[in-house]
Design an enzyme around this catalytic site. Structure first.
Site, short mmCIF file in Angstrom:
data_model
loop_
_atom_site.label_atom_id
_atom_site.label_comp_id
_atom_site.label_asym_id
_atom_site.label_seq_id
_atom_site.Cartn_x
_atom_site.Cartn_y
_atom_site.Cartn_z
N PRO A 138 -14.58 -6.13 18.17
CA PRO A 138 -13.95 -7.38 18.55
C PRO A 138 -14.93 -8.54 18.49
O PRO A 138 -16.07 -8.43 18.90
CB PRO A 138 -13.53 -7.13 20.01
CG PRO A 138 -13.89 -5.72 20.30
CD PRO A 138 -14.89 -5.31 19.32
N GLU A 139 -14.44 -9.61 17.96
CA GLU A 139 -15.21 -10.86 17.95
C GLU A 139 -14.61 -11.76 19.03
O GLU A 139 -13.75 -11.33 19.80
CB GLU A 139 -15.13 -11.49 16.56
CG GLU A 139 -15.56 -10.51 15.47
CD GLU A 139 -15.54 -11.10 14.07
OE1 GLU A 139 -15.79 -12.30 13.92
OE2 GLU A 139 -15.29 -10.34 13.12
#
Length: 282
Positions: free
Chosen positions: A2-3
């Site tokens: 996840p960013e």
DNA sequence: CATTAGCCCTGAGAGC
DNA sequence: TGCTCTCAGGGCTAAT
């Protein structure tokens, strides 16, 4: 995995089910992820009331009554799974669930991370930003302090490719492989350029491009590729709006034609794939 | 100081 | 079907 947009989305989902609630019990299923779980984590969680949540780069912070914050990074494959405890009972433990907590109003939240690149730590709420994992982070890209001149200053003197520089969390916090490619496309900048060459008008385009791609992705609930899901199990839809990421060989939809786009190129930089349109991005 | 290579893990998908 | 190989959204540490 996840960013920034995915972490933000997960955090909002957790906030909805945990904020203001009291943790009845917590459990830790293994001694460590990337690093050992902090001593007494389950005991510190049990009985605490959850205050607010905060995100810093790709890290989530959950404030507890009693003065601690729980620091969480999802690594590449981490997910937070929130379910009502009256859900149908499982006949087997959730694979790769390393930690879990239950609230007094009947919600169970598990931290599942097959690759175990994530981490969990405790930090005094009053000293969150002094934690070793947060202390060196660059500016938050969606906050006002992230300006073209701040970005240009962070890139000054760096001969590394622009792509690699933007992945460096000290330059700007929260970008990862997907959103760097997408932001550079929007800014019409080649990932191959030397970072130090981005000044003036280039930085003036890059900052709003980064802001816009992150904000639009949050709006879409993030990008669901392999592992990423929201805390409630829902998925994000921003992957449907990728212009270049994972689109090698396809035409970009913004090259003027005829003859149209020569095709999106994939190059490997610092061991990571970058995607760009060689005609539009210079 | 800046930059790169190696490494931590598992799982999905491609190719044979 | 089943095997092997490659790659994956991250980031720390050690080496250069």
């Amino acid at each position: 995995m996840p960013e920034l947009p995915e972490v933000e989305t997960v955090m909002r989902g957790l906030s909805a089910v945990l904020e203001g609630r009291t943790i009845r019990a917590a459990s830790v299923a293994r001694p460590d992820l990337r690093w050992p779980f902090p001593a007494g984590l389950a005991e510190r969680l049990a009985g605490a009331r959850v205050g607010g949540f905060r995100r810093r780069g790709k890290y989530m912070l959950m404030r507890l009554s009693g003065g601690d914050s729980v620091l969480i990074h999802l690594g590449m494959s981490g997910r937070m799974v929130a379910q009502p405890m009256d859900a149908p009972p499982r006949d087997a433990p959730v694979p790769h669930e390393h930690m879990a907590l239950e609230t007094t109003d009947g919600v169970r939240v598990g931290f599942v991370d097959p690759r175990r690149f994530g981490c969990v730590d405790l930090v005094p709420t009053a000293a969150e930003d002094g934690h070793r994992l947060l202390a060196g982070l660059g500016p938050e890209p969606l906050e006002p302090g992230f300006t073209p001149s701040v970005l240009a200053a962070a890139l000054r003197g760096r001969r590394t490719p622009l792509k690699a520089a933007l992945l460096d969390q000290k330059v700007v916090a929260g970008l990862g492989n997907i959103y760097v490619s997408e932001a550079l496309f929007r800014a019409r900048l080649s990932p191959l350029r030397a970072a130090s060459s981005v000044t003036g008008a280039d930085a003036e385009r890059l900052v709003p491009a980064i802001r816009a791609v992150l904000a639009e992705s949050i709006e879409a609930g993030g990008s669901s590729l392999r592992d990423y899901v929201h805390a409630d199990g829902g998925i994000g839809f921003f992957q449907e709006r990728f212009k270049v990421y994972d689109r090698e060989g396809l035409p970009c939809d913004e090259c003027p034609g005829p003859p149209g786009c020569p095709g999106i190129q994939r190059v490997v930089q610092a061991g990571r794939a970058s995607f760009h349109c060689p005609r539009l991005q210079r």
